[in-house]
Design a protein around this motif. Structure first.
Motif, PDB file in Angstrom:
ATOM      1  N   GLY A   1       0.692  -1.228  -0.060  1.00  0.00           N
ATOM      2  CA  GLY A   1       0.021  -0.117  -0.086  1.00  0.00           C
ATOM      3  C   GLY A   1       0.958   1.263   0.032  1.00  0.00           C
ATOM      4  O   GLY A   1       0.479   2.172  -0.752  1.00  0.00           O
ATOM      5  N   LEU A   2       2.013   1.171   0.790  1.00  0.00           N
ATOM      6  CA  LEU A   2       2.878   2.441   0.820  1.00  0.00           C
ATOM      7  C   LEU A   2       3.566   2.520  -0.513  1.00  0.00           C
ATOM      8  O   LEU A   2       3.490   3.938  -0.963  1.00  0.00           O
ATOM      9  CB  LEU A   2       4.084   2.215   1.980  1.00  0.00           C
ATOM     10  N   ALA A   3       3.893   1.485  -1.272  1.00  0.00           N
ATOM     11  CA  ALA A   3       4.373   1.763  -2.606  1.00  0.00           C
ATOM     12  C   ALA A   3       3.642   2.142  -3.453  1.00  0.00           C
ATOM     13  O   ALA A   3       3.969   3.220  -4.576  1.00  0.00           O
ATOM     14  CB  ALA A   3       4.909   0.205  -3.235  1.00  0.00           C
ATOM     15  N   GLY A   4       2.185   1.971  -3.433  1.00  0.00           N
ATOM     16  CA  GLY A   4       1.347   2.512  -4.229  1.00  0.00           C
ATOM     17  C   GLY A   4       1.116   3.987  -3.883  1.00  0.00           C
ATOM     18  O   GLY A   4       0.967   4.794  -4.827  1.00  0.00           O
ATOM     19  N   ALA A   5       1.319   4.309  -2.531  1.00  0.00           N
ATOM     20  CA  ALA A   5       1.076   5.853  -2.091  1.00  0.00           C
ATOM     21  C   ALA A   5       2.336   6.750  -2.663  1.00  0.00           C
ATOM     22  O   ALA A   5       2.276   7.726  -3.146  1.00  0.00           O
ATOM     23  CB  ALA A   5       0.691   6.047  -0.790  1.00  0.00           C
ATOM     24  N   VAL A   6       3.607   5.857  -2.834  1.00  0.00           N
ATOM     25  CA  VAL A   6       4.819   6.647  -3.364  1.00  0.00           C
ATOM     26  C   VAL A   6       4.593   6.768  -4.770  1.00  0.00           C
ATOM     27  O   VAL A   6       4.873   7.861  -5.126  1.00  0.00           O
ATOM     28  CB  VAL A   6       5.614   5.760  -2.767  1.00  0.00           C
ATOM     29  N   TYR A   7       4.013   5.856  -5.615  1.00  0.00           N
ATOM     30  CA  TYR A   7       3.819   6.159  -6.946  1.00  0.00           C
ATOM     31  C   TYR A   7       2.929   7.111  -7.165  1.00  0.00           C
ATOM     32  O   TYR A   7       2.998   7.942  -8.182  1.00  0.00           O
ATOM     33  CB  TYR A   7       3.309   4.788  -7.413  1.00  0.00           C
ATOM     34  N   VAL A   8       2.148   7.151  -6.479  1.00  0.00           N
ATOM     35  CA  VAL A   8       0.980   8.230  -6.726  1.00  0.00           C
ATOM     36  C   VAL A   8       1.429   9.689  -6.304  1.00  0.00           C
ATOM     37  O   VAL A   8       1.127  10.442  -6.944  1.00  0.00           O
ATOM     38  CB  VAL A   8      -0.525   7.918  -5.849  1.00  0.00           C
ATOM     39  N   THR A   9       2.083   9.443  -5.243  1.00  0.00           N
ATOM     40  CA  THR A   9       2.867  10.873  -4.920  1.00  0.00           C
ATOM     41  C   THR A   9       3.958  11.536  -5.857  1.00  0.00           C
ATOM     42  O   THR A   9       3.747  12.521  -6.322  1.00  0.00           O
ATOM     43  CB  THR A   9       3.486  10.769  -3.583  1.00  0.00           C
ATOM     44  N   GLY A  10       4.336  10.578  -6.527  1.00  0.00           N
ATOM     45  CA  GLY A  10       5.331  10.973  -7.632  1.00  0.00           C
ATOM     46  C   GLY A  10       4.571  11.379  -9.021  1.00  0.00           C
ATOM     47  O   GLY A  10       4.703  12.403  -9.428  1.00  0.00           O
ATOM     48  N   SER A  11       3.341  10.878  -8.981  1.00  0.00           N
ATOM     49  CA  SER A  11       2.461  11.159  -9.992  1.00  0.00           C
ATOM     50  C   SER A  11       1.782  12.725  -9.966  1.00  0.00           C
ATOM     51  O   SER A  11       1.810  13.614 -10.914  1.00  0.00           O
ATOM     52  CB  SER A  11       1.390  10.286 -10.288  1.00  0.00           C
ATOM     53  N   CYS A  12       1.574  12.920  -8.759  1.00  0.00           N
ATOM     54  CA  CYS A  12       1.125  14.223  -8.225  1.00  0.00           C
ATOM     55  C   CYS A  12       1.983  15.265  -8.261  1.00  0.00           C
ATOM     56  O   CYS A  12       1.831  16.367  -9.142  1.00  0.00           O
ATOM     57  CB  CYS A  12       0.483  14.425  -6.799  1.00  0.00           C
ATOM     58  N   LEU A  13       3.531  15.108  -8.007  1.00  0.00           N
ATOM     59  CA  LEU A  13       4.285  15.914  -7.984  1.00  0.00           C
ATOM     60  C   LEU A  13       4.679  16.237  -9.580  1.00  0.00           C
ATOM     61  O   LEU A  13       5.056  17.289 -10.051  1.00  0.00           O
ATOM     62  CB  LEU A  13       5.647  15.864  -7.179  1.00  0.00           C
ATOM     63  N   GLY A  14       4.696  15.088 -10.164  1.00  0.00           N
ATOM     64  CA  GLY A  14       5.181  15.354 -11.588  1.00  0.00           C
ATOM     65  C   GLY A  14       3.989  16.059 -12.573  1.00  0.00           C
ATOM     66  O   GLY A  14       4.616  16.705 -13.456  1.00  0.00           O
ATOM     67  N   ALA A  15       2.783  15.690 -12.126  1.00  0.00           N
ATOM     68  CA  ALA A  15       1.838  16.488 -12.847  1.00  0.00           C
ATOM     69  C   ALA A  15       2.136  18.043 -12.554  1.00  0.00           C
ATOM     70  O   ALA A  15       1.969  18.815 -13.556  1.00  0.00           O
ATOM     71  CB  ALA A  15       0.561  16.069 -12.460  1.00  0.00           C
ATOM     72  N   LEU A  16       2.256  18.443 -11.374  1.00  0.00           N
ATOM     73  CA  LEU A  16       2.411  19.775 -10.961  1.00  0.00           C
ATOM     74  C   LEU A  16       3.914  20.600 -11.654  1.00  0.00           C
ATOM     75  O   LEU A  16       3.691  21.454 -12.327  1.00  0.00           O
ATOM     76  CB  LEU A  16       2.446  19.985  -9.553  1.00  0.00           C
ATOM     77  N   PHE A  17       4.709  19.570 -11.622  1.00  0.00           N
ATOM     78  CA  PHE A  17       5.991  20.270 -12.074  1.00  0.00           C
ATOM     79  C   PHE A  17       6.005  20.274 -13.704  1.00  0.00           C
ATOM     80  O   PHE A  17       6.469  21.383 -14.231  1.00  0.00           O
ATOM     81  CB  PHE A  17       7.455  19.291 -11.765  1.00  0.00           C
ATOM     82  N   PHE A  18       5.812  19.166 -14.114  1.00  0.00           N
ATOM     83  CA  PHE A  18       5.546  19.190 -15.644  1.00  0.00           C
ATOM     84  C   PHE A  18       4.432  20.092 -16.287  1.00  0.00           C
ATOM     85  O   PHE A  18       4.491  20.380 -17.316  1.00  0.00           O
ATOM     86  CB  PHE A  18       5.806  17.766 -16.437  1.00  0.00           C
ATOM     87  N   GLY A  19       3.344  20.185 -15.611  1.00  0.00           N
ATOM     88  CA  GLY A  19       2.218  20.806 -16.014  1.00  0.00           C
ATOM     89  C   GLY A  19       2.633  22.297 -16.321  1.00  0.00           C
ATOM     90  O   GLY A  19       2.143  22.865 -17.293  1.00  0.00           O
ATOM     91  N   GLN A  20       3.190  22.877 -15.458  1.00  0.00           N
ATOM     92  CA  GLN A  20       3.615  24.228 -15.754  1.00  0.00           C
ATOM     93  C   GLN A  20       4.652  24.659 -16.639  1.00  0.00           C
ATOM     94  O   GLN A  20       4.518  25.424 -17.509  1.00  0.00           O
ATOM     95  CB  GLN A  20       4.039  24.991 -14.264  1.00  0.00           C
ATOM     96  N   LEU A  21       5.526  23.461 -16.856  1.00  0.00           N
ATOM     97  CA  LEU A  21       6.546  23.597 -18.040  1.00  0.00           C
ATOM     98  C   LEU A  21       5.469  23.249 -19.426  1.00  0.00           C
ATOM     99  O   LEU A  21       6.223  24.064 -20.320  1.00  0.00           O
ATOM    100  CB  LEU A  21       7.540  22.535 -17.787  1.00  0.00           C
ATOM    101  N   THR A  22       4.582  22.592 -19.290  1.00  0.00           N
ATOM    102  CA  THR A  22       3.792  22.230 -20.590  1.00  0.00           C
ATOM    103  C   THR A  22       3.342  23.410 -21.008  1.00  0.00           C
ATOM    104  O   THR A  22       3.305  23.926 -22.156  1.00  0.00           O
ATOM    105  CB  THR A  22       2.826  21.217 -20.272  1.00  0.00           C
ATOM    106  N   ASP A  23       2.521  24.383 -20.363  1.00  0.00           N
ATOM    107  CA  ASP A  23       1.985  25.523 -20.614  1.00  0.00           C
ATOM    108  C   ASP A  23       3.105  26.393 -21.008  1.00  0.00           C
ATOM    109  O   ASP A  23       2.605  27.281 -22.048  1.00  0.00           O
ATOM    110  CB  ASP A  23       1.156  26.059 -19.436  1.00  0.00           C
ATOM    111  N   ARG A  24       4.195  26.453 -20.631  1.00  0.00           N
ATOM    112  CA  ARG A  24       5.387  27.335 -20.713  1.00  0.00           C
ATOM    113  C   ARG A  24       5.945  27.312 -22.047  1.00  0.00           C
ATOM    114  O   ARG A  24       6.224  28.192 -22.857  1.00  0.00           O
ATOM    115  CB  ARG A  24       6.284  27.438 -19.788  1.00  0.00           C
ATOM    116  N   PHE A  25       6.522  25.985 -22.381  1.00  0.00           N
ATOM    117  CA  PHE A  25       7.352  25.610 -23.193  1.00  0.00           C
ATOM    118  C   PHE A  25       6.703  24.661 -24.413  1.00  0.00           C
ATOM    119  O   PHE A  25       7.406  24.243 -25.258  1.00  0.00           O
ATOM    120  CB  PHE A  25       8.457  24.660 -22.597  1.00  0.00           C
TER     121      PHE A  25
END
Length: 491
Positions: free
Chosen positions: A73-97
């Motif tokens: 369950g923790l591994a699943g949560a870690v994967y989803v945490t990475g997904s959330c942070l990746g979405a926010l980080f790359f999301g703003q770059l997608t609008d910019r670049f």
């Protein structure tokens, strides 16, 4: 293309018919290339999640990493945490670049993470690689959904978006079936089989990368960012290809839009747009994302573990494959109704009905077998799949062009953080504690929470839903650059 003395693109106010030209296109072979190049990434996500869910016993054993149910369950949560942070980080770059640069980068991040996961030697390394893989997948959600909606004609946008997001379940079915031979110690050594499961995801990712090279940058993004000539060149090429290959005569585009070009939009402006200008749409997206994220991440991340812990199932591949196929068929069958019947009716209906059925499953879980639980899940998620996909469709439709990728990322991250991280953690603990007592009814509380969140999301959609069917993106939410078009051009 006009340029400033330092080589940067000159920004000005322009009037263009690019959106109208894209929206009036008939469905064509070119659009199928977009679907294959961009949409198939959800197959990767489905493959990842299903493989992990099916590997619970292999990861617990001596030939695995010695994980417990709570650790999985923790591994699943870690994967989803990475997904959330990746979405926010790359999301703003997608609008910019731009969409194209980022949907190439995010796929490469995914490939790196999933290949390195196959070489895990201890739990900590495994968690780290699941996090990296999640970063790539989260970035994909923002970059790819933005590009898809900006390239697909308005008449087909709803069904295509839902079908593409629903293709996640093709990956889930494939992942479930692949684990059957790979986890059979008579065919593949136990220490190697689960590692090959992760490595196969990289093979599919490389194939997608090859197709994706031919997907163009979003013409909508280009003309807003000062590259209107590039935008016109791409659309003209698409028009020629569609007319020649499909032997159709294109209708004249109707309507233009005037925009004041911008390189970037400040985060303050974006926040004001989302929370002050569109508060009802913000509440709507939050409700939809929280409901579907908890429902799926809680139920599906731990489905295989539930079958094995309480219902005496050894290999879970067939059960999960059947469950996954019903999800994909639901998105495929119900998707066209989102364009024909309308967004509001279909979103609210799929959320409320699937939530009510999940509550019934919770009440009856004590009397269910492995097969009846699977059949219950197939029925619930045949309906819920289209509803869950419509959350991504809604977030990508109802906010201005310049904020689209970041909005998708924001709502995905918030909804998934609430539902997707707490869900696997809660269910992992519930399974562990209920398993110690041998009482499957101990996990019913998770079903009730998921049901309440889904029904709540459906009710919110009834009152705050946006009738976006068969409307251009610019009509649903006026671009910020169009709102600024009356301002004088920069010197």
């Amino acid at each position: 293309m006009a340029s400033t003395q330092d080589g940067a693109t000159a920004l000005k106010t322009i009037t263009t018919d690019i959106p109208a030209r894209l929206d009036r296109l008939p469905w064509s072979r070119w659009h199928w290339m977009i679907v294959i190049g961009l949409g198939t990434v959800w197959i990767l996500d489905g493959l990842e999640v299903t493989i992990v869910g099916n590997l619970s016993d292999a990861l617990k054993g001596d030939t695995g990493l010695g994980l417990t149910s709570a650790d999985i369950g923790l591994a699943g949560a870690v994967y989803v945490t990475g997904s959330c942070l990746g979405a926010l980080f790359f999301g703003q770059l997608t609008d910019r670049f731009g969409r194209k640069k980022l949907f190439i980068v995010t796929l490469l991040v995914y490939l790196t993470g999933t290949v390195l996961t196959a070489f895990s030697m201890n739990p900590l390394y495994y968690y780290a690689m699941r996090f990296v893989t999640g970063l790539g997948i989260g970035g994909e959600y923002a970059a790819v959904n933005s590009a898809i909606d900006e390239l697909i004609p308005k008449k087909y946008r709803g069904r295509i978006d839902i079908a593409i997001n629903g293709s996640y379940w093709l990956g889930a079915a494939g992942g479930a079936l692949l684990t059957i031979p790979l986890l059979n110690p008579e065919l593949v050594p136990a220490w190697l089989g689960w590692r090959l499961c992760f490595a196969l995801g990289a093979v599919l990712g490389l194939a997608i990368l090859f197709v994706r090279r031919h997907v163009p940058e979003s013409p909508r993004w280009l003309f807003i960012h000062g590259r209107e000539q590039d935008s016109d060149q791409i659309v003209s090429g698409i028009e020629r290809q569609v007319a020649e290959e499909d032997e159709v005569e294109l209708d004249e585009p109707e309507g233009t839009i005037t925009v004041k070009q911008r390189h970037t939009v400040s985060l303050v402006r974006i926040a004001r747009t989302v929370f002050a200008d569109y508060p009802r749409r913000t509440i709507l997206c939050l409700a939809l994302f929280v409901g579907q994220a908890f429902l799926y991440n809680a139920f599906f991340f731990t489905f295989g573990d539930t079958l094995q812990t309480f219902l005496g199932v050894g290999q879970t591949g067939v059960y999960i494959a059947l469950f996954a196929v019903s999800n994909f068929l639901g998105a495929l069958a119900l998707g066209p109704l989102f364009d024909k019947v309308g967004r509001v009716r279909m979103i609210s209906g799929t959320y409320i009905v699937s939530g009510a059925l999940l509550a019934v499953a919770g009440f009856t879980i004590g009397g269910l077998t492995a097969w009846t639980l699977t059949l219950f899940g197939m029925l619930i998620f045949f309906i819920a799949s289209a509803g869950a996909s419509s959350a991504y469709l809604t977030a990508s439709e109802v906010f201005p062009m310049e904020t689209r990728a970041l909005c998708i990322a924001f709502f995905y991250a918030i909804g998934t953080a609430v539902g997707g991280i707490t869900g696997p953690l809660l269910f992992g603990r519930l399974i562990e504690s209920a398993g110690a007592e041998g009482d499957i009814t101990g996990i019913a509380i998770g079903y009730y929470i998921g049901a309440a969140l889904m029904i709540g999301g459906g009710v919110v959609a009834l009152f705050l839903g946006v009738r976006a069917e068969q409307r251009s993106l610019e009509d649903i939410a006026t671009p910020l650059s169009a709102q600024d078009a009356d301002e004088p051009d920069d010197a």
